[in-house]
Enzyme design. Structure first.
Site, PDB file in Angstrom:
ATOM      1  CE1 TYR A   1      59.594 -39.767  28.339  1.00 29.50           C
ATOM      2  CE2 TYR A   1      59.528 -42.128  27.929  1.00 29.50           C
ATOM      3  CZ  TYR A   1      60.073 -40.882  27.680  1.00 29.50           C
ATOM      4  OH  TYR A   1      61.081 -40.744  26.769  1.00 29.50           O
TER       5      TYR A   1
ATOM      6  CB  SER B   1      59.640 -42.806  23.973  1.00 35.57           C
ATOM      7  OG  SER B   1      59.934 -43.940  24.768  1.00 35.57           O
TER       8      SER B   1
END
Length: 352
Positions: A167, A142
């Site tokens: 995350y 990401s």
């Protein structure tokens, strides 16, 4: 190739499955169809792949009614025994791991879900690849791993030492875990750092869906940091094309790698990391204007401060991806938003 795609009922995963099937590959899709957001959207994506809701039961293979070379199994990545059996019987040439607990803000209130799926689940994927001679593991990272890094555009050759959400930390952990397996077991791994993916069939927790829904229903949209944010919006078809192309590019060790000046994107092991982004950061207010143009309605705006876990800007340098694959994301934002709004109207309102 015979390919396992995890997260096959997800936004990106379902689109990757479709592209691989159209290309002629044999695909096994895996997903747990959890309720992080409305599972009906996930079932609808599976239906596009020829898998009915009734057939998508736990721990049994469903054959597609649309694609002869597609099958689907509902299971959890963190189920170690089930994953071992899947890999032992699958004879996969490649694995595209897109299954993960997504969302920056959800990780602040539900951290356990991220450890279970993104860490425990990922080690099971690595172990499956290691023990069953998988030729290439491609996995989702990401852009959030860049965290407090203020140097733009974001390059894979820069450090990522300061994530600002759990995350992001789990995605950085995936890259570290993958490198360890590449070095220890000569397992070729490629991590892909996605930049703000949007498009038809997108996730309901992401801003395109939230903004389109609010505008069409005359509700105010939440505009964080008073609109002073920048994002490198990347259309789903560009993400899919990058994934499919890079799956065929199996990494070798970097013979020029210098241990005294280590390059974070490469290694003497068969390991690579790439950005996939549009390379055109857009100011939040300009992005909202694109949605207003596509919907034909002006948004009611609720201006708010920056949220915890958010970053001020994302901006991809995708030159390494272009060099490796000959492909660079290039869908103009207005074009992508127009297609997304058209899909939204058709899916939710039946408009053609």
């Amino acid at each position: 190739m015979n390919i396992l795609v995890t997260g096959a009922a997800g936004f990106i995963g379902s689109a990757v499955c479709r592209r691989l099937l159209e290309k002629g590959d044999i695909v096994t899709g895996l997903d747990n169809i959890n309720d992080y957001y409305d599972p009906e959207l996930k079932y609808a994506r599976l239906a596009e792949l020829g898998i009915s809701k009734e057939d998508a039961g736990w721990y049994r293979f469903a054959k597609s009614g649309k694609y002869a070379s597609f099958s689907f199994i509902r299971m959890n990545l963190e189920d170690k025994q089930a994953m071992q059996m899947l890999f032992a019987n699958g004879n996969f040439d490649a694995v595209i791991n897109l299954g993960a607990q997504a969302g920056v803000r959800y990780s602040i209130t539900n951290p356990d879900a991220y450890i279970e799926s993104n860490i425990d689940g990922f080690i099971n994927v690595l172990e499956g690849c290691r023990h069953n001679k998988v030729k290439h593991l491609v996995y989702a990272s990401s852009s959030s791993v860049y965290g407090l890094n203020g140097k733009v555009p974001f390059s894979e050759h820069d450090g990522i030492a300061h994530p600002v959400s759990l995350y992001a930390a789990t995605k950085k952990s995936n890259e570290l875990m993958a490198h360890a397996y590449s070095k220890l077991y000569n397992l070729p791994t490629t991590g892909l750092r996605f930049f703000t993916v949007y498009g038809p069939w997108g996730r309901p927790d992401m801003s395109p869906f939230l903004f389109i829904d609010a505008i069409l229903h005359d509700r105010a949209i939440k505009v964080f940091n008073n609109g002073d944010m920048w994002r490198d919006f990347t259309y789903i078809d560009d993400i899919v094309e990058g994934i499919v192309r890079i799956t065929d590019v199996i990494p070798d060790g970097n013979e020029a790698w210098d241990e005294k000046d280590p390059d974070p994107a490469t290694s003497p092991a068969p390991y690579r990391v790439y950005n996939i982004g549009n390379q055109r950061p857009t100011r939040l207010m300009d992005y909202i204007a694109c949605i207003e143009k596509a919907t034909g309605k002006e948004a009611k705006k609720d201006f708010l401060p920056m949220q915890a876990g958010d970053v001020y800007q994302t901006y991809a340098d995708s030159s390494a991806l272009a060099e490796a694959t000959g492909f660079r994301p290039d869908t103009p934002l207005q074009d992508g938003i127009d297609r997304t709004v058209a899909w939204f109207r058709e899916y939710f309102f039946g408009d053609k």
